[in-house]
Enzyme design. Structure first.
Site, PDB file in Angstrom:
ATOM      1  N   CYS A 154       3.350 -37.714 -24.917  1.00  0.00           N
ATOM      2  CA  CYS A 154       2.627 -38.960 -24.647  1.00  0.00           C
ATOM      3  C   CYS A 154       3.578 -40.127 -24.872  1.00  0.00           C
ATOM      4  O   CYS A 154       4.295 -40.138 -25.883  1.00  0.00           O
ATOM      5  CB  CYS A 154       1.426 -39.068 -25.590  1.00  0.00           C
ATOM      6  SG  CYS A 154       0.423 -40.527 -25.322  1.00  0.00           S
ATOM      7  N   HIS A 172      -5.738 -35.413 -20.142  1.00  0.00           N
ATOM      8  CA  HIS A 172      -4.994 -36.134 -21.186  1.00  0.00           C
ATOM      9  C   HIS A 172      -5.250 -37.641 -21.083  1.00  0.00           C
ATOM     10  O   HIS A 172      -5.550 -38.299 -22.083  1.00  0.00           O
ATOM     11  CB  HIS A 172      -3.488 -35.818 -21.047  1.00  0.00           C
ATOM     12  CG  HIS A 172      -2.601 -36.582 -21.977  1.00  0.00           C
ATOM     13  ND1 HIS A 172      -1.837 -35.982 -22.950  1.00  0.00           N
ATOM     14  CD2 HIS A 172      -2.347 -37.917 -22.093  1.00  0.00           C
ATOM     15  CE1 HIS A 172      -1.165 -36.905 -23.621  1.00  0.00           C
ATOM     16  NE2 HIS A 172      -1.445 -38.089 -23.113  1.00  0.00           N
ATOM     17  N   GLU A 173      -5.167 -38.162 -19.847  1.00  0.00           N
ATOM     18  CA  GLU A 173      -5.347 -39.602 -19.646  1.00  0.00           C
ATOM     19  C   GLU A 173      -6.805 -40.011 -19.865  1.00  0.00           C
ATOM     20  O   GLU A 173      -7.089 -41.065 -20.431  1.00  0.00           O
ATOM     21  CB  GLU A 173      -4.891 -40.024 -18.241  1.00  0.00           C
ATOM     22  CG  GLU A 173      -3.442 -39.700 -17.899  1.00  0.00           C
ATOM     23  CD  GLU A 173      -2.441 -40.166 -18.945  1.00  0.00           C
ATOM     24  OE1 GLU A 173      -2.667 -41.220 -19.568  1.00  0.00           O
ATOM     25  OE2 GLU A 173      -1.444 -39.464 -19.164  1.00  0.00           O
ATOM     26  N   HIS A 183      -7.532 -40.728 -23.343  1.00  0.00           N
ATOM     27  CA  HIS A 183      -7.080 -42.054 -23.801  1.00  0.00           C
ATOM     28  C   HIS A 183      -8.197 -43.091 -23.664  1.00  0.00           C
ATOM     29  O   HIS A 183      -8.325 -43.993 -24.492  1.00  0.00           O
ATOM     30  CB  HIS A 183      -5.881 -42.533 -22.973  1.00  0.00           C
ATOM     31  CG  HIS A 183      -4.549 -42.059 -23.481  1.00  0.00           C
ATOM     32  ND1 HIS A 183      -4.060 -42.393 -24.728  1.00  0.00           N
ATOM     33  CD2 HIS A 183      -3.592 -41.284 -22.918  1.00  0.00           C
ATOM     34  CE1 HIS A 183      -2.855 -41.845 -24.900  1.00  0.00           C
ATOM     35  NE2 HIS A 183      -2.552 -41.162 -23.808  1.00  0.00           N
TER      36      HIS A 183
HETATM   37 CO    CO Z   1      -0.835 -40.076 -23.502  1.00  0.00          CO
END
Ligand code: CO
Length: 172
Positions: A97, A139-140, A143
């Site tokens: 990341c 993953h995004e 966030h």
């Molecule tokens: Co990330």
């Protein structure tokens, strides 16, 4: 414009992002995020990582293609993304990341996801993602919920990277 990337330790990365109702509110953000990601050489970047708590992220697999030419070239923007359903099959992949530099850890996630999102022209897409796009999307998407990939590690793995995380926190 290249935007500064927010590092682990900042409370911004732990906040929830909000829905985007009007493309005009984005201004030059999409373009700036694309430039910032290219410069950093990463494969994904979410709004909170550049200090914008809005439901937006981008994916660019170009850096991976240089290493493995079997990977599909994807350069896409996602606004107000949703995960509609997930598949039962899980896989492991070494994630990193841009907000947690120097740390790469195997993370388990569903292999396939059904998603819905708007592109940068505010056109709705409903797609089944698999492979690298499914991985980066999840993953995004995390966030935008204030979740980081290190949250998904076992207690042992977390303990092993504790000192590295502390160094990143102190750098910010
Ligand atoms: Co990330």
């Amino acid at each position: 414009m290249i935007l500064p990337i927010i590092l682990y330790g900042s409370s911004i990365l732990r906040k929830k992002s909000t829905t985007i109702f009007d493309p005009d509110e984005l201004g030059s953000l999409p373009e700036n995020m694309v430039q910032t990601l290219k410069k950093a050489g990463g494969i994904g970047l979410a709004g909170p990582q550049v200090g914008m708590l809005k439901d937006i992220f981008i994916i660019d697999t170009t850096p991976l293609i240089n290493v493995n030419n079997e990977i599909a070239p994807i350069e896409k923007g996602y606004i107000n993304p949703e995960i509609v359903s997930i598949e039962e099959n899980f896989s492991w992949y070494s994630e990193g990341c841009l907000s947690i530099p120097g740390i790469f850890e195997e993370v388990k996630r569903p292999e396939k996801v059904d998603v819905r999102y708007l592109d940068f022209n505010f056109i709705l897409h409903e797609e089944t993602l698999n492979g690298i796009e499914a991985r980066i999307f999840q993953h995004e998407f995390d966030h935008l919920l204030g979740v980081l990939f290190i949250d998904k590690l076992s207690t042992i793995r977390k303990a092993l990277i504790r000192n590295k995380l502390k160094q990143i926190r102190n750098k910010k």
